[in-house]
Scaffold this active site. Structure first.
Site, PDB file in Angstrom:
ATOM      1  N   CYS A  53       0.841  -1.204   0.000  1.00  0.00           N
ATOM      2  CA  CYS A  53       0.000   0.000   0.000  1.00  0.00           C
ATOM      3  C   CYS A  53       0.873   1.250   0.000  1.00  0.00           C
ATOM      4  O   CYS A  53       0.569   2.231  -0.691  1.00  0.00           O
ATOM      5  CB  CYS A  53      -0.913   0.010   1.225  1.00  0.00           C
ATOM      6  SG  CYS A  53      -2.012  -1.415   1.295  1.00  0.00           S
ATOM      7  N   ARG A 130      -8.553  -4.461  -2.065  1.00  0.00           N
ATOM      8  CA  ARG A 130      -7.632  -3.725  -2.943  1.00  0.00           C
ATOM      9  C   ARG A 130      -8.365  -3.576  -4.288  1.00  0.00           C
ATOM     10  O   ARG A 130      -7.975  -4.126  -5.302  1.00  0.00           O
ATOM     11  CB  ARG A 130      -6.276  -4.413  -3.101  1.00  0.00           C
ATOM     12  CG  ARG A 130      -5.222  -3.429  -3.641  1.00  0.00           C
ATOM     13  CD  ARG A 130      -3.870  -4.047  -3.915  1.00  0.00           C
ATOM     14  NE  ARG A 130      -3.136  -4.536  -2.786  1.00  0.00           N
ATOM     15  CZ  ARG A 130      -2.503  -3.803  -1.874  1.00  0.00           C
ATOM     16  NH1 ARG A 130      -2.544  -2.489  -1.945  1.00  0.00           N
ATOM     17  NH2 ARG A 130      -1.845  -4.364  -0.882  1.00  0.00           N
TER      18      ARG A 130
HETATM   19  C1  BEZ Z   1       0.611  -4.647   1.882  1.00  0.00           C
HETATM   20  O1  BEZ Z   1       1.821  -4.721   1.841  1.00  0.00           O
HETATM   21  O2  BEZ Z   1      -0.005  -3.647   1.475  1.00  0.00           O
HETATM   22  C2  BEZ Z   1      -0.176  -5.794   2.443  1.00  0.00           C
HETATM   23  C3  BEZ Z   1       0.362  -7.062   2.319  1.00  0.00           C
HETATM   24  C4  BEZ Z   1      -0.335  -8.126   2.850  1.00  0.00           C
HETATM   25  C5  BEZ Z   1      -1.549  -7.932   3.490  1.00  0.00           C
HETATM   26  C6  BEZ Z   1      -2.083  -6.647   3.583  1.00  0.00           C
HETATM   27  C7  BEZ Z   1      -1.396  -5.584   3.044  1.00  0.00           C
END
Ligand code: BEZ
Length: 214
Positions: A53, A130
């Site tokens: 993110c 997402r």
């Molecule tokens: C992330 O890096 O954005 C992420 C990775 C795994 C689960 C949730 C967020």
């Protein structure tokens, strides 16, 4: 249950009116309807302070002027609190030197995420979120993408989707695979009998590439 054994879930589809909402954001209280008259990419992220993110937010902030050039606003949303959002954007500003220049909505009750089908009763938790909703100036959802938490979106592709939707709306075009602005477009398939009759003399009536550079 549907015919293949999944619980029936109402989720939004292309062509639906994007559900309006009012929420607290990092840029004050905002409603989705505040964006009428402009394009909007509403995109959810699984959680603040996470690597994928953070990479997306940096890239989106750095590309904000390119979205502006398409008359397209950006609005992020997650289930994290407003105070978490503030902490995260401060950490990005202080440590990476990037100003997050678009609002981030808080949705701790998941009311918005559920209204959009980003989260459903089948989701294990909010990390399912997402998703990106490409919303036109009339508030209609024109494209939707959904990625797993572990895979970051492509900002180039998000820009391309907005540009392609805008080009199609100008008329007389559908966009071929990998289309970029200025590249050749395809004429829409002839659907009414008269235009079918007219175009069928061309052996490539089903694949009419046309220059679009002017
Ligand atoms: C992330 O890096 O954005 C992420 C990775 C795994 C689960 C949730 C967020």
């Amino acid at each position: 249950m549907d015919g293949i054994g999944n619980p029936t879930v109402i989720s939004l589809q292309i062509g639906d009116l994007a559900p309006n909402f009012q929420a607290r954001t990092t840029q004050g209280n905002l409603s989705l309807s505040d964006f009428r008259g402009r394009w909007l990419v509403l995109f959810s992220h699984p959680a603040d302070f996470t690597p994928v993110c953070t990479s997306e937010f940096i890239a989106l902030a750095r590309s904000k002027e390119r979205f502006d050039a398409l008359d397209c606003a950006l609005m992020a949303i997650s289930v994290d609190s407003l105070f978490s959002h503030y902490g995260w954007i401060k950490a990005i500003r202080d440590n990476i030197g990037v100003e997050i220049n678009f609002p981030i909505v808080e949705d701790p009750s998941q009311v918005i995420g559920r209204a959009y089908g980003m989260i459903t009763e089948r989701s294990q938790d909010a990390s399912a979120m997402r998703s990106s909703y490409f919303i036109d100036p009339n508030g209609i959802i024109r494209a939707i993408t959904c990625y797993p938490a572990t895979i970051g979106r492509s900002v180039e592709e998000m820009l391309r989707i907005v540009a392609a939707l805008k080009r199609v709306d100008k008329g007389e075009a559908v966009t071929p695979e990998g289309w970029m602005p200025g590249e050749a477009i395809l004429l829409p398939p002839p659907v009414d009998p008269a235009s079918f009759e007219k175009s069928v003399s061309d052996p490539l009536w089903f694949y009419r590439l046309r220059d679009d550079s002017k």
